[in-house]
Design a protein around this motif. Structure first.
Motif, mmCIF file in Angstrom:
data_model
loop_
_atom_site.group_PDB
_atom_site.id
_atom_site.type_symbol
_atom_site.label_atom_id
_atom_site.label_comp_id
_atom_site.label_asym_id
_atom_site.label_seq_id
_atom_site.Cartn_x
_atom_site.Cartn_y
_atom_site.Cartn_z
ATOM 1 N N HIS A 165 43.884 4.340 7.028
ATOM 2 C CA HIS A 165 43.449 6.277 6.520
ATOM 3 C C HIS A 165 44.661 7.623 5.363
ATOM 4 O O HIS A 165 44.072 8.548 5.118
ATOM 5 C CB HIS A 165 42.515 6.504 7.476
ATOM 6 N N CYS A 166 46.060 7.351 7.004
ATOM 7 C CA CYS A 166 46.361 8.715 6.924
ATOM 8 C C CYS A 166 47.969 8.525 7.383
ATOM 9 O O CYS A 166 48.976 8.557 6.943
ATOM 10 C CB CYS A 166 46.249 9.461 8.105
ATOM 11 N N CYS A 211 48.317 2.835 10.117
ATOM 12 C CA CYS A 211 46.400 3.554 9.868
ATOM 13 C C CYS A 211 46.339 3.299 8.241
ATOM 14 O O CYS A 211 47.285 4.115 7.330
ATOM 15 C CB CYS A 211 46.037 4.937 10.293
ATOM 16 N N CYS A 270 44.071 4.880 15.390
ATOM 17 C CA CYS A 270 44.589 5.987 15.357
ATOM 18 C C CYS A 270 44.245 6.716 15.624
ATOM 19 O O CYS A 270 43.239 7.503 16.271
ATOM 20 C CB CYS A 270 44.491 6.273 13.823
ATOM 21 N N CYS A 291 43.420 12.245 11.098
ATOM 22 C CA CYS A 291 43.088 11.728 9.951
ATOM 23 C C CYS A 291 41.899 11.657 9.717
ATOM 24 O O CYS A 291 41.237 11.958 10.115
ATOM 25 C CB CYS A 291 42.944 10.823 11.083
HETATM 26 ZN ZN LIG Z 1 44.133 7.374 10.810
#
Ligand SMILES: [Zn+2]
Length: 89
Positions: free
Chosen positions: A11-12, A9, A35, A40
């Motif tokens: 984003h995280c 992912c 995810c 997140c």
């Molecule tokens: Zn994520």
């Protein structure tokens, strides 16, 4: 970028889960990567965003379709939504 990188992912930086369910076919594929990290940032801010934008209590998780390479939101209406479709690899 390799295909494997896309299952992380953005984003995280968490490894996304392979996800399969009867509902997967409505996405036009047999499996997705999603995810499922509840920490997140993309997921956490989605609840607020959806509530402000369209006035409903719902969120979304980061989704990757390995067949089309498409990235986008995966809508969920509870924190547990979709978790029964996780396939451990
Ligand atoms: Zn994520």
């Amino acid at each position: 970028m390799t295909e494997q990188d896309k299952t992380i992912c953005p984003h995280c930086n968490t490894k996304m889960k392979r996800w399969e369910s009867p509902a997967t076919y409505s996405w036009g594929t047999d499996h997705l990567y999603i995810c499922f990290n509840d920490e997140c940032e993309y997921y956490k801010r989605s609840w607020d965003f959806t509530l402000k934008k369209i006035g409903i209590k719902a969120g979304y998780r980061h989704r990757y379709d390995p067949n089309t390479g498409q990235l986008g939101p995966f809508p969920v209406n509870t924190p547990l939504a979709g978790k029964d479709g996780i396939v451990e690899e």
